[in-house]
Motif scaffolding. Sequence first.
Motif, PDB file in Angstrom:
ATOM      1  N   UNK A   1      -6.074   1.951   6.902  1.00  0.00           N
ATOM      2  CA  UNK A   1      -4.673   2.250   6.610  1.00  0.00           C
ATOM      3  C   UNK A   1      -4.357   3.737   6.639  1.00  0.00           C
ATOM      4  N   UNK A   2      -5.372   4.581   6.571  1.00  0.00           N
ATOM      5  CA  UNK A   2      -5.134   6.022   6.659  1.00  0.00           C
ATOM      6  C   UNK A   2      -4.855   6.447   8.094  1.00  0.00           C
TER       7      UNK A   2
ATOM      8  N   UNK B   1       0.857  -1.181   0.000  1.00  0.00           N
ATOM      9  CA  UNK B   1       0.000   0.000   0.000  1.00  0.00           C
ATOM     10  C   UNK B   1       0.894   1.232   0.000  1.00  0.00           C
ATOM     11  N   UNK B   2       0.681   2.148  -0.954  1.00  0.00           N
ATOM     12  CA  UNK B   2       1.466   3.386  -1.052  1.00  0.00           C
ATOM     13  C   UNK B   2       2.971   3.122  -1.070  1.00  0.00           C
ATOM     14  N   UNK B   3       3.394   2.177  -1.900  1.00  0.00           N
ATOM     15  CA  UNK B   3       4.817   1.856  -2.071  1.00  0.00           C
ATOM     16  C   UNK B   3       5.473   1.377  -0.776  1.00  0.00           C
ATOM     17  N   UNK B   4       4.657   0.762   0.077  1.00  0.00           N
ATOM     18  CA  UNK B   4       5.162   0.184   1.311  1.00  0.00           C
ATOM     19  C   UNK B   4       4.584  -1.216   1.473  1.00  0.00           C
TER      20      UNK B   4
ATOM     21  N   UNK C   1      -8.132   1.699   0.689  1.00  0.00           N
ATOM     22  CA  UNK C   1      -7.283   2.174   1.783  1.00  0.00           C
ATOM     23  C   UNK C   1      -7.596   1.463   3.099  1.00  0.00           C
ATOM     24  N   UNK C   2      -8.087   0.242   2.990  1.00  0.00           N
ATOM     25  CA  UNK C   2      -8.322  -0.575   4.167  1.00  0.00           C
ATOM     26  C   UNK C   2      -7.984  -2.018   3.837  1.00  0.00           C
TER      27      UNK C   2
ATOM     28  N   UNK D   1      -0.455   0.816  16.053  1.00  0.00           N
ATOM     29  CA  UNK D   1      -1.853   0.886  15.617  1.00  0.00           C
ATOM     30  C   UNK D   1      -2.751   1.240  16.791  1.00  0.00           C
ATOM     31  N   UNK D   2      -3.932   1.747  16.461  1.00  0.00           N
ATOM     32  CA  UNK D   2      -4.935   2.080  17.469  1.00  0.00           C
ATOM     33  C   UNK D   2      -6.080   1.092  17.385  1.00  0.00           C
TER      34      UNK D   2
END
Length: 198
Positions: free
Chosen positions: A104-105, A30-33, A82-83, A64-65
Amino acid sequence: VIHTEKLKWKKIPPRGEIPAPRSGHSAFIFNNQMFIFGGQTSSGPDNQLYMFNLAQQRWQKVPTKGVQPPPRMYHTLTLIVDRCILFGGCNSESWLNDIWELDLRNMVWYRAALLGSTDSDSRAGHTATRIGTSLFIFGGITERSKGFFHSVKGTPKSNSDLVEIFIKKLMYINEVLIIEEDKRIGDHIPCKNMVIND
């Protein structure tokens, strides 16, 4: 890392907060990670989230929360925009069929609850694929048996059923993710005979 044009492997020196050696974890990008979660380590099943920055080539443990999912291995993580949806797996005590979502945001975990049918067997070593607004769970090992991973009595049995989990209607009630329902598509479908019609 493999170069997909030259088909050559390159070993990357580990840097940063390196995760312990493990098996049975899952990974997604996700997002180059690249993120990895869970897996079996020398101290047992794990429930930590790690991120590998592909540009910097460095590991980082991700805080994480929310309520953290229990430790597990041989589960699936399915990226949806994004999840990420976590399903099933097993730990040292039992097979699992719980569902979790990772935002993921904001890096927040949500425990999911299914409305409607709940006949998705507890399983590990399955596959999970998103098609449209559904998540399809197929196969895996479905009977509790520590003997599959450790030297304990019991013989696990493979499963070839196909289960559809609807993910179109998502809502949160008291920080619990509510998923509309799920349904079993078919029991013990031989892979060579399985046909999915549009």
